[in-house]
Each structure stands twice: as structure tokens, then as C-alpha cells.
Design an enzyme around this catalytic site. Structure first.
Site, short mmCIF file in Angstrom:
data_model
loop_
_atom_site.label_atom_id
_atom_site.label_comp_id
_atom_site.label_asym_id
_atom_site.label_seq_id
_atom_site.Cartn_x
_atom_site.Cartn_y
_atom_site.Cartn_z
CB THR A 27 -19.78 19.12 -42.66
OG1 THR A 27 -19.54 20.41 -43.21
CG2 THR A 27 -20.81 18.40 -43.53
CG ASN A 28 -21.72 23.83 -41.16
OD1 ASN A 28 -21.77 24.50 -42.18
ND2 ASN A 28 -20.64 23.80 -40.39
NE ARG A 29 -29.21 20.89 -44.32
CZ ARG A 29 -30.44 20.68 -43.92
NH1 ARG A 29 -31.17 21.70 -43.50
NH2 ARG A 29 -30.93 19.48 -43.93
NE ARG A 35 -19.04 20.81 -46.71
CZ ARG A 35 -19.95 21.74 -46.89
NH1 ARG A 35 -20.24 22.18 -48.10
NH2 ARG A 35 -20.59 22.26 -45.86
#
Ligand code: CTP
Length: 441
Positions: A247-249, A275
Site C-alpha cells: 500500500t502507500n501513505r 484504505r
């Protein structure tokens, strides 16, 4: 802060209270509005009196607290708001409704929404709502099944399309113990929405003398009325196995600000989220799509009925492919993940819908302008918002962003460091202008 106060200071707010449990919170709501300088007068329905007494409301406002049409007539010419002169409009419900800078209904029941959507006027509040020319702000509160009922949703849509504003409802525990969408928005959010509505309409007494609002606000406040905008938010998750993801931030803040501003400008908003960690906007229904392929499906489906897409989601460029069915065990020699490129959602939407308005974001840490132009071209976008997460004060999780916009004609505008809400507004104003000449969908 000083500017934020100006919308409410000296404003005349007509507060409608209907028969929902949340009516017991209205004395505190009046106190908060009055603290910011608003003059509040109250019209309560007969059923509201079961949840809050007239005396409790009278103790916090200097204006009248009325229920019946004929009771209002008995007051003759008012005054209808503290400090205002007697009305020149003889009929009480008309005088009251016309002198208000804003009519706020909190809580607003399903019944009130239905009456206003259909134009029924069988008591003082519903009559005043038809007689007013001031902006209307509703804070619905009801059981989740009622809020989700197609009839209520349709009424809300009709009202939104007419320019009525909404704050909430939001998700939480409801008066009957159920959990879901239907709780009245927090009082602070209602106060903020009231201030926003007054400032947007330039309606408050203060605003009449206030200097013009800053650039870019010239466009009508309801410039996206009748339009449907799809907004994506958050960071996608590509599962590796049942417990791990790539995923990423992304926090979702930028997408949420876009969804909220689009709704504020009158649009129907379809919000598709991966998310997210930021609080979701109240009262906007969300479709959850965690993976790139789920998001691609949800976006393409939603675009059939939409005018524009704003892809604020941070979409994974790679996927490990079908995830392992069981948790990958630790191996001394390590594990090699083979990553495949994901589908480019914007490109797919562009080829399926050649005429729709598409806005992309680009996260660049190098030569931003060149990379942005190249991306705009490659994805067939109408507008690209380029940001650099490494700039101080901007980026993931922050409330601010440093954005440069480039449109299809090549024109570039540096917005500089601004709140994500301001950035959203600037983007949506451009979308509204571009859509202005086109027929809906
Ligand atoms: N995007 C998309 N589908 C993907 C990846 C990105 O629709 N599979 C969208 C993003 O939501 C964003 C825009 O494309 O609006 C640009 O995303 P970005 O990751 O910067 O672009 P990439 O095409 O992945 O290019 P890069 O090589 O710079 O990562």
C-alpha cells in the site's frame, strides 16, 4: 479565525426544530451560534416540543420561539430577530422567513425533508421554509433504515439539486440503539456549515460591508448543481497473502476535501474509497474499493452516470497478482515477490468515455512540471494537479498541499501551499467552468 467569525456575526438565523430525539441538543446549538454573534429565532414543530421545551429554548435566545402559524400572527409585525425593526411584511410567517439570512433546520426529520421536497406547508416551519429566499441548511437525524430508504434519499437528492445544503447525518449509534448513518451532525459541524452557508451566500449583515472575497470565488456557489462527480480517495491495497498488503501513505484527506466541496457546490457525489485514515465526510455515501481492480470496476461503473472523475486516490502501480491463500512462511533465504503492472484506471476510463471530464493527480519528486505534462498527455486528462510530498507542510496526512495545475491547453497555475479544502475548491471551480457549456452527462 477573525475571518471565520464574520459569517455568523450579526447574522439572523431562523432555527427550525423538528420532532427528533436530537432536538434536546438545540439549546446548546443556539448557545454556540449566539457565541459567534448570530441572532437566533426559533420555530419548533408540535412534535419537537416532546423532546425540548419551549422554556429551554427561550432561556438561550432573545428572539421569539414559535410553533403555530396563528401564534405567530398574534405577534403582528415582530420584530422577528433581536435588534431588527418591526417587519414591513404583515404576515408573520413571511416576515420571519424573509428577514432571516439563513434558515437552519436541526434536527430535520424524514417528514420535514418530504414536506420541503414536495412543497407542503401545514405548519409555521414548513410555511416559512417555502416563503424564505434565504439559503436553507438541513441537519437530518433519523434511524438508519429511514435515512437509507429510497424515498428519503430521493427527497434529499431533490433538495440538494435545488440548492438546499446538508450537514450530516453521520454514522454512529442512533437513539434507538442501532448503529448506522442517521445521527445528527455534531453541533460544531452544524455551526461551521451555518457559517459556510452564510459566507458563501454573502448573506450576513457583516458580509454586506465586508471586502470582496479572494480570487476565484466569483463563480456561482452552486456551480455544480445538476452534475454528478466521481471522486476517489485513499491508498489502494494489493494483498500479498491473507495478512500482508502493498500500500502507500495516502490518508484520503485530499479526496475527502474534494468530495465535500463538490457537494457544497451542488454536485451529486459518488465517493469511492480505498484504505483511508482521515475522518470521512459526513453524509456522503461511500463505496469501498480496496484493490486496484476493485477500484477500476467501481469507477467505470460509476462513470456511466457521471460528468467528471477526479482521481485523488493513490493507486498502486504494481500488484503481486493473485494472493497466496495462506500466510507466506518465513524463509531463511528470503522471499522474492514478482510484481506486475496494474491497470491504469484513468487511461481505461478515457478510452471508454472519450468525452467525460477527467482530472488526475500526480505525485512527483523530480521535475514536476515536465512529468505532469507528460502524464496529462499519456492519460488523456483535462486537468492534472501536481504535488510534491517532499515540500515542507504538504503531502500525506497533512491538511495542506502545494499544488500546480496544468490543463489540456497547457496553461499552468501554481496554487502554492494552501489548505486541501482551498485546493479542492480551485480544482472544482475549473471543473465547473469546463462543464458549464456541456449538457449534463
Ligand atoms: N492512476 C490510475 N491508475 C493507476 C495508477 C494511477 O488511474 N493504476 C491515477 C492516479 O489516481 C492519479 C494519476 O493516475 O490521479 C497519476 O498517478 P501516478 O501514480 O502519479 O501515475 P503513474 O501513471 O502511476 O505514473 P508514475 O510512473 O509516475 O508512478
Amino acid at each position: 479565525m477573525t475571518e471565520a467569525r464574520s459569517g455568523l456575526d450579526q447574522s439572523r438565523v431562523l432555527l427550525g426544530v423538528t420532532g427528533g430525539v436530537a432536538a434536546y441538543k438545540t439549546p446548546e446549538l443556539i448557545r454556540l451560534l449566539a457565541k459567534e454573534g448570530a441572532h437566533v429565532s426559533v420555530v419548533m414543530t408540535r412534535n419537537a416540543r416532546r423532546f425540548v421545551t419551549r422554556d429551554a429554548l427561550k432561556s438561550v435566545t432573545h428572539g421569539p420561539v414559535l410553533t403555530g402559524l396563528f401564534e405567530a400572527q398574534a405577534l403582528g409585525e415582530g420584530p422577528w430577530f433581536e435588534g431588527s425593526p418591526p417587519s414591513t411584511l404583515g404576515m408573520a410567517h413571511i416576515g420571519m422567513a424573509r428577514e432571516a439570512d439563513l434558515v437552519l433546520v436541526a434536527p430535520a426529520t424524514a417528514n420535514l425533508l418530504a414536506k420541503l421536497a414536495r412543497g407542503l406547508a401545514d405548519d409555521l416551519l414548513s410555511t416559512a421554509l417555502l416563503a424564505t429566499r434565504a439559503p436553507i441548511l438541513l441537519a437530518p437525524a433519523m434511524n438508519v433504515a429511514m435515512w437509507e430508504h429510497p424515498a428519503v434519499q430521493e427527497n434529499a437528492r431533490i433538495l440538494r439539486d435545488r440548492g438546499v445544503r446538508f450537514v450530516g447525518p453521520e454514522e454512529g449509534e442512533l437513539a434507538d440503539g442501532e448503529w448506522g448513518m442517521g445521527r445528527m451532525a455534531p453541533l460544531e459541524a452544524i455551526v461551521e456549515a451555518t457559517r459556510d452557508a452564510l459566507e458563501a451566500g454573502g448573506m450576513s449583515r457583516r458580509a454586506e460591508a465586508a471586502p470582496p472575497r479572494p480570487q476565484g470565488i466569483a463563480i456561482s456557489d452552486q456551480a455544480l448543481r445538476g452534475r454528478t462527480i466521481v471522486v476517489t480517495a485513499g491508498g489502494t491495497e494489493e494483498p500479498i497473502d491473507p495478512v500482508r498488503v502493498i500500500t502507500n501513505r495516502s490518508s484520503g484527506k485530499m479526496g475527502f476535501a474534494l468530495a465535500e466541496e463538490a457537494r457544497r457546490m451542488g454536485a451529486r457525489v459518488t465517493l469511492i474509497t480505498a484504505r483511508t485514515s482521515a475522518p470521512a465526510p459526513v453524509g456522503i455515501a461511500r463505496t469501498e474499493a480496496l484493490t486496484v481492480s476493485a477500484m477500476a470496476g467501481a469507477v467505470r461503473e460509476a462513470m456511466r452516470d457521471a460528468d467528471a472523475l477526479i482521481m485523488a486516490a493513490a493507486v498502486s502501480d504494481f500488484t503481486p497478482g493473485p494472493p497466496s491463500g495462506s500466510k507466506i512462511k518465513r524463509a531463511e533465504s528470503g522471499v522474492t515477490l514478482e510484481l506486475k503492472a496494474t491497470q491504469d484506471i484513468l487511461r481505461a476510463v478515457r478510452s471508454e468515455f472519450p468525452k467525460k471530464h477527467l482530472v488526475g493527480f500526480a505525485l512527483e519528486t523530480g521535475d514536476e512540471e515536465r512529468a505532469g505534462r507528460e502524464k496529462l498527455e499519456r492519460k488523456g486528462l483535462d486537468l492534472i494537479a501536481i504535488n510534491n510530498p517532499l515540500k515542507p507542510g504538504a503531502g500525506f496526512g497533512s491538511d495542506q498541499n502545494d499544488v500546480t495545475l496544468i490543463d489540456r491547453s497547457g496553461a499552468l497555475e501554481r496554487l502554492g501551499l494552501r489548505s486541501k479544502r482551498d485546493v479542492a475548491r480551485a480544482i472544482l471551480e475549473r471543473v465547473a467552468r469546463a462543464l458549464a457549456g456541456k449538457a449534463a452527462r
